[in-house]
Scaffold this motif. Structure first.
Motif, PDB file in Angstrom:
ATOM      1  N   GLY A  49       5.551  26.810  10.560  1.00  0.00           N
ATOM      2  CA  GLY A  49       4.620  26.321   9.549  1.00  0.00           C
ATOM      3  C   GLY A  49       5.271  25.666   8.350  1.00  0.00           C
ATOM      4  N   ARG A  50       6.605  25.649   8.298  1.00  0.00           N
ATOM      5  CA  ARG A  50       7.273  25.102   7.102  1.00  0.00           C
ATOM      6  C   ARG A  50       8.057  23.831   7.385  1.00  0.00           C
ATOM      7  N   VAL A  51       8.013  23.363   8.615  1.00  0.00           N
ATOM      8  CA  VAL A  51       8.672  22.099   8.968  1.00  0.00           C
ATOM      9  C   VAL A  51       7.599  21.276   9.684  1.00  0.00           C
ATOM     10  N   ILE A  52       7.055  20.309   8.957  1.00  0.00           N
ATOM     11  CA  ILE A  52       5.773  19.732   9.352  1.00  0.00           C
ATOM     12  C   ILE A  52       5.913  18.257   9.700  1.00  0.00           C
ATOM     13  N   ASP A  53       5.377  17.906  10.876  1.00  0.00           N
ATOM     14  CA  ASP A  53       5.330  16.489  11.263  1.00  0.00           C
ATOM     15  C   ASP A  53       4.321  15.745  10.396  1.00  0.00           C
ATOM     16  N   SER A  54       4.713  14.612   9.888  1.00  0.00           N
ATOM     17  CA  SER A  54       3.785  13.790   9.103  1.00  0.00           C
ATOM     18  C   SER A  54       3.329  12.602   9.947  1.00  0.00           C
ATOM     19  N   PRO A  55       2.190  12.014   9.599  1.00  0.00           N
ATOM     20  CA  PRO A  55       1.857  10.713  10.171  1.00  0.00           C
ATOM     21  C   PRO A  55       2.864   9.668   9.673  1.00  0.00           C
ATOM     22  N   ILE A  56       2.867   8.499  10.263  1.00  0.00           N
ATOM     23  CA  ILE A  56       3.790   7.442   9.816  1.00  0.00           C
ATOM     24  C   ILE A  56       3.220   6.847   8.534  1.00  0.00           C
ATOM     25  N   SER A  57       3.435   7.552   7.456  1.00  0.00           N
ATOM     26  CA  SER A  57       2.786   7.234   6.184  1.00  0.00           C
ATOM     27  C   SER A  57       3.722   7.605   5.047  1.00  0.00           C
ATOM     28  N   GLU A  58       4.707   6.759   4.808  1.00  0.00           N
ATOM     29  CA  GLU A  58       5.725   7.127   3.813  1.00  0.00           C
ATOM     30  C   GLU A  58       5.136   7.296   2.427  1.00  0.00           C
ATOM     31  N   ASP A  59       4.159   6.476   2.076  1.00  0.00           N
ATOM     32  CA  ASP A  59       3.532   6.609   0.753  1.00  0.00           C
ATOM     33  C   ASP A  59       2.886   7.982   0.630  1.00  0.00           C
ATOM     34  N   ALA A  60       2.112   8.334   1.643  1.00  0.00           N
ATOM     35  CA  ALA A  60       1.402   9.625   1.590  1.00  0.00           C
ATOM     36  C   ALA A  60       2.367  10.800   1.729  1.00  0.00           C
TER      37      ALA A  60
ATOM     38  N   GLY B 128      -5.032   4.262  -5.298  1.00  0.00           N
ATOM     39  CA  GLY B 128      -4.867   4.965  -4.023  1.00  0.00           C
ATOM     40  C   GLY B 128      -3.767   6.000  -4.079  1.00  0.00           C
ATOM     41  N   ALA B 129      -2.882   5.888  -5.058  1.00  0.00           N
ATOM     42  CA  ALA B 129      -1.695   6.761  -5.091  1.00  0.00           C
ATOM     43  C   ALA B 129      -2.038   8.217  -5.366  1.00  0.00           C
ATOM     44  N   MET B 130      -3.149   8.474  -6.054  1.00  0.00           N
ATOM     45  CA  MET B 130      -3.429   9.860  -6.449  1.00  0.00           C
ATOM     46  C   MET B 130      -3.969  10.697  -5.291  1.00  0.00           C
ATOM     47  N   ILE B 131      -4.489  10.042  -4.265  1.00  0.00           N
ATOM     48  CA  ILE B 131      -5.173  10.805  -3.212  1.00  0.00           C
ATOM     49  C   ILE B 131      -4.175  11.678  -2.446  1.00  0.00           C
ATOM     50  N   SER B 132      -3.050  11.103  -2.054  1.00  0.00           N
ATOM     51  CA  SER B 132      -2.080  11.911  -1.311  1.00  0.00           C
ATOM     52  C   SER B 132      -1.461  12.984  -2.205  1.00  0.00           C
ATOM     53  N   VAL B 133      -1.428  12.741  -3.497  1.00  0.00           N
ATOM     54  CA  VAL B 133      -0.913  13.765  -4.412  1.00  0.00           C
ATOM     55  C   VAL B 133      -1.871  14.967  -4.428  1.00  0.00           C
ATOM     56  N   GLY B 159     -10.042   0.077  -4.686  1.00  0.00           N
ATOM     57  CA  GLY B 159      -8.930   0.932  -4.288  1.00  0.00           C
ATOM     58  C   GLY B 159      -8.954   1.277  -2.804  1.00  0.00           C
ATOM     59  N   THR B 160     -10.127   1.121  -2.160  1.00  0.00           N
ATOM     60  CA  THR B 160     -10.179   1.431  -0.726  1.00  0.00           C
ATOM     61  C   THR B 160      -9.416   0.394   0.099  1.00  0.00           C
ATOM     62  N   SER B 161      -9.049  -0.725  -0.534  1.00  0.00           N
ATOM     63  CA  SER B 161      -8.303  -1.753   0.204  1.00  0.00           C
ATOM     64  C   SER B 161      -6.807  -1.486   0.234  1.00  0.00           C
ATOM     65  N   THR B 162      -6.353  -0.466  -0.456  1.00  0.00           N
ATOM     66  CA  THR B 162      -4.905  -0.247  -0.529  1.00  0.00           C
ATOM     67  C   THR B 162      -4.391   0.526   0.692  1.00  0.00           C
ATOM     68  N   GLY B 163      -3.137   0.307   0.991  1.00  0.00           N
ATOM     69  CA  GLY B 163      -2.488   1.078   2.046  1.00  0.00           C
ATOM     70  C   GLY B 163      -2.417   2.552   1.686  1.00  0.00           C
ATOM     71  N   ALA B 164      -2.191   2.821   0.411  1.00  0.00           N
ATOM     72  CA  ALA B 164      -2.078   4.216  -0.038  1.00  0.00           C
ATOM     73  C   ALA B 164      -3.370   4.975   0.251  1.00  0.00           C
ATOM     74  N   PHE B 165      -4.498   4.311   0.049  1.00  0.00           N
ATOM     75  CA  PHE B 165      -5.798   4.932   0.342  1.00  0.00           C
ATOM     76  C   PHE B 165      -5.861   5.328   1.812  1.00  0.00           C
ATOM     77  N   HIS B 166      -5.545   4.371   2.655  1.00  0.00           N
ATOM     78  CA  HIS B 166      -5.616   4.622   4.102  1.00  0.00           C
ATOM     79  C   HIS B 166      -4.686   5.767   4.515  1.00  0.00           C
ATOM     80  N   GLU B 167      -3.464   5.696   4.061  1.00  0.00           N
ATOM     81  CA  GLU B 167      -2.491   6.729   4.445  1.00  0.00           C
ATOM     82  C   GLU B 167      -2.973   8.109   4.014  1.00  0.00           C
ATOM     83  N   ALA B 168      -3.505   8.169   2.795  1.00  0.00           N
ATOM     84  CA  ALA B 168      -3.869   9.474   2.238  1.00  0.00           C
ATOM     85  C   ALA B 168      -5.116  10.045   2.897  1.00  0.00           C
TER      86      ALA B 168
END
Lengths: 321, 347
Positions: A49-60, B128-133, B159-168
């Motif tokens: 539970g502490r080593v987690i696969d992420s989606p391909i979403s570097e921003d997220a 969009g940046a705050m959603i994943s946070v 903001g729904t058009s951003t990549g960050a939104f989608h990822e989050a």
């Protein structure tokens, strides 16, 4: 027994997970698969539970790390390659790096960047991104060159209350070995005299340290004593150790695998020139990769980046000037 | 968080009380906005001023649905939600006026304020940046085995058009997090109409693709907003996974006070979404006889008084002193880089 640079990174993460319940690892394929380079091999099984696969979403991925850090966790993010940190760049430099300054809320996240070139990796799996991150206030940038530093600096990265960009060099992953893991380490932010000498200072970091050491070895046979400084962290940059070395040798050559414009070599030379101009017996020099994308073919790649051969030529020229 | 405490105690109170409480926050937010606009025109505020006119009903409904322990990432038009979540009036004024005593101490301004460690996140400008946070805070709470909490993030249709939104949103869905994502479709992202922003018939369509629940609400109708937001927050809190709430409304001001919003289509202003939610709420209060004109007037006067009292304090407070600033971006101060070259020492 011997341990590789890559195994040291795995062991450091295992220790961090074992010692601190706040630590978790998040990244692509890091779970059951153990990571693209196996830097998290068996960790998901060892620490459920502490080593987690992420989606391909570097921003997220980075965004989630920031949120978790705000809640008191100490996430380690694995970027599959340093090159792929660019989609997460915004969260790193605009969010993680500004959080403490803006809100007095520490942001203790570690972002591991498998960095630098290996033969055949091409333009998008070879980049050295340390300088672009170091440009921004609010981050620490580590560039370990040894097995011992890979281990101890990664543990320190996790313990630091600020975002740490941990640039681990893929070229060193398998080939660089040590007898055992270290039990003590130099302080973060201190450079190391990797080889003492009196004729010329070569400042290097990460994989270039080993090219520089090879040159020092080679030129020693010609009666030249080269001092090699391993920066270890490029932000903060240990100007004092560099300056002290230049005071001894009077000559400075900076070597970096990254591109020449701006960057670590430019920064080192700027500091020595502005603060220690009088210490120099010759104009300071630098050697970087060529100003093109990183080529795929080994014939081109081995010329694109500095090597012991090109460093030796630059060193000899500088010694003659 | 005094006001948040008050809001928690409202559980079980009558609809009338909830509605009146929400209305008070809406009025407080509107009058604070008007005060900020007037300070801006008077040259008292450095940088921009961004108002929430027309979005108070939606904003307050979310703020009131949240509880202590929840996480809230408001956006630029969430003055009402911030107040309802528990932000003191003085935090907004201190941040806009650059008081050294405010939560941002002059290091950041206007809508970029919060108290992250109290679950109140301070937005960055990148949409969009705050959603994943928020997702990350919820993942952390899960690690810490804290249950029954939600995290809310607000975004506009732009903001729904951003990549960050989608990822989050995808991340929240994969992790099945108790995220409440409120999308205020106010028809314009700065000057860009929604026809240039997205091509689906309704933004709730996006929820289908992410595999999460969607709600739609008339953002001009306080009653609808209170019902929809409390239902969405409840569903997330009870393990229903991420909830997307799309509200249709119209921004009744410029993007910022520097913007005259001449581009807004008059047909939209005259359509049902162009209604002022505060006027709609007042009409409803009168219609239900939950308040009369005198009571409404009293609510306005009380709000104005609170704001004037806070402003009086803030206007006497010190602004940040560059010579007392430590100019250190790191929590680990001993790891600051040193730029002590002679050129950099010149002040």
């Amino acid at each position: 027994m011997s341990i590789t640079y890559l195994e040291a990174i795995r062991e450091a993460q295992a220790k961090a997970l074992a010692d601190d319940p706040r630590v978790f690892i998040y990244g692509q394929d890091v779970g059951a698969f153990g990571g693209a380079f196996k830097a998290t091999k068996n960790l998901a099984q060892q620490f459920p539970g502490r080593v987690i696969d992420s989606p391909i979403s570097e921003d997220a991925m980075v965004g989630a790390a920031i949120g978790a850090a705000i809640e008191g966790m100490r996430p380690i993010i694995e970027m599959q390659f340093a090159d792929f940190s660019t989609p997460g760049f915004n969260q790193i430099i605009n969010h993680a790096a500004t959080l403490y300054w803006r809100t007095q809320t520490p942001c203790p996240i570690t972002i591991r960047l498998p960095s630098g070139g290996t033969s055949g990796s091409g333009p998008f799996h070879s980049q050295s991104m340390e300088a672009i991150y170091a440009h921004y206030p609010g981050v620490i940038v580590m560039t370990p060159a040894t097995v011992e530093d890979a281990y101890s600096m990664l543990l320190e990265a996790v313990a630091i209350d600020d975002p740490v960009i941990f640039c681990e060099h893929k070229y060193l992953y398998y080939h660089l070995k040590a007898d055992k893991l270290p039990t003590e380490a130099m302080p973060v932010g201190k450079a190391r005299i990797a080889r003492a000498g009196r004729d010329l200072t070569i400042v290097a970091y990460s994989a270039m340290l080993h090219e520089a050491l090879a040159v020092a070895e080679e030129l020693a046979t010609e009666g030249t004593e080269i001092e090699v400084v391993d920066l270890r962290t490029i932000k903060p940059l240990d100007t004092d150790t560099v300056m002290a070395s230049v005071a001894r040798t009077g000559r400075l050559l900076c070597v970096g695998e990254a591109w020449p414009w701006g960057g670590v070599t430019a920064e080192v030379i700027a500091r020595v020139a502005t603060e220690g101009f009088g210490l120099l017996d010759a104009p300071p020099q630098r050697l970087n990769a060529k100003d093109t994308p990183i080529p795929y073919h080994p014939n081109l790649w081995s010329t694109h980046r500095p090597t012991a051969r090109s460093i030796a030529t630059a060193a000899r020229n500088l010694l003659r000037s | 968080m005094l006001q948040a405490v008050e809001s928690r105690e409202s559980v079980g109170s009558t609809l009338r009380d909830d509605y009146l409480k929400a209305y008070r926050f809406m009025v407080l937010s509107r009058i604070l906005d008007e005060k900020l606009a007037s300070l801006y025109r008077g040259g008292k505020i450095h940088g921009g001023v961004f108002l929430g006119k027309g979005q108070e009903a939606l904003s307050v409904a979310l703020g009131l649905a949240l509880q202590k322990g929840d996480v809230y990432a408001p956006l630029i038009r969430d003055g009402a939600g911030r107040l309802a979540f528990g932000e003191p009036i003085i935090d907004a004024l201190r941040t806009y006026l650059g008081s050294a005593l405010g939560p941002m101490r002059g290091r950041d301004g206007n809508v970029h304020r919060g108290r992250p460690r109290e679950g109140y996140l301070a937005m960055i400008s990148h949409l969009g940046a705050m959603i994943s946070v928020v997702n990350g805070t919820l993942m952390a709470k899960r690690f810490k085995k804290i249950t029954g909490v939600v995290g809310a993030a607000v975004i506009g249709e732009g903001g729904t058009s951003t990549g960050a939104f989608h990822e989050a949103v995808n991340q929240a869905a994969v992790e099945k997090l108790p995220l409440v994502l409120v999308i205020a479709n106010n028809q314009y992202a700065y000057s860009t109409p929604s026809s240039r922003q997205f091509a689906c018939s309704n933004l709730t369509n996006k929820a289908v693709g992410y595999g999460i629940t969607a709600h739609h609400v008339d953002g001009t109708d306080l009653l609808a907003c209170l019902n929809t937001l409390s239902a969405a927050v409840k569903q997330a809190r009870e393990g229903g996974g991420p909830q997307m709430v799309v509200a249709k409304l119209l921004r009744l001001c410029g993007h910022g006070e520097h913007d005259d919003a001449h581009y807004i289509d008059p047909r939209l202003k005259n359509s049902p979404i162009g209604r002022d939610c505060i006027k709609v709420a007042e009409d409803y209060l009168l219609q239900q006889t939950w308040a009369d004109e005198g009571a409404i007037q009293q609510i306005r006067q009380d709000a104005a008084q609170k704001i004037d009292d806070a402003l009086t304090i803030v206007q006497r407070e010190p602004t940040p002193d560059p010579f007392r600033e430590n100019w250190c971006a790191l929590a680990s101060r001993h790891l600051s880089d040193s730029f002590e070259g002679p050129g950099n020492n010149v002040q």
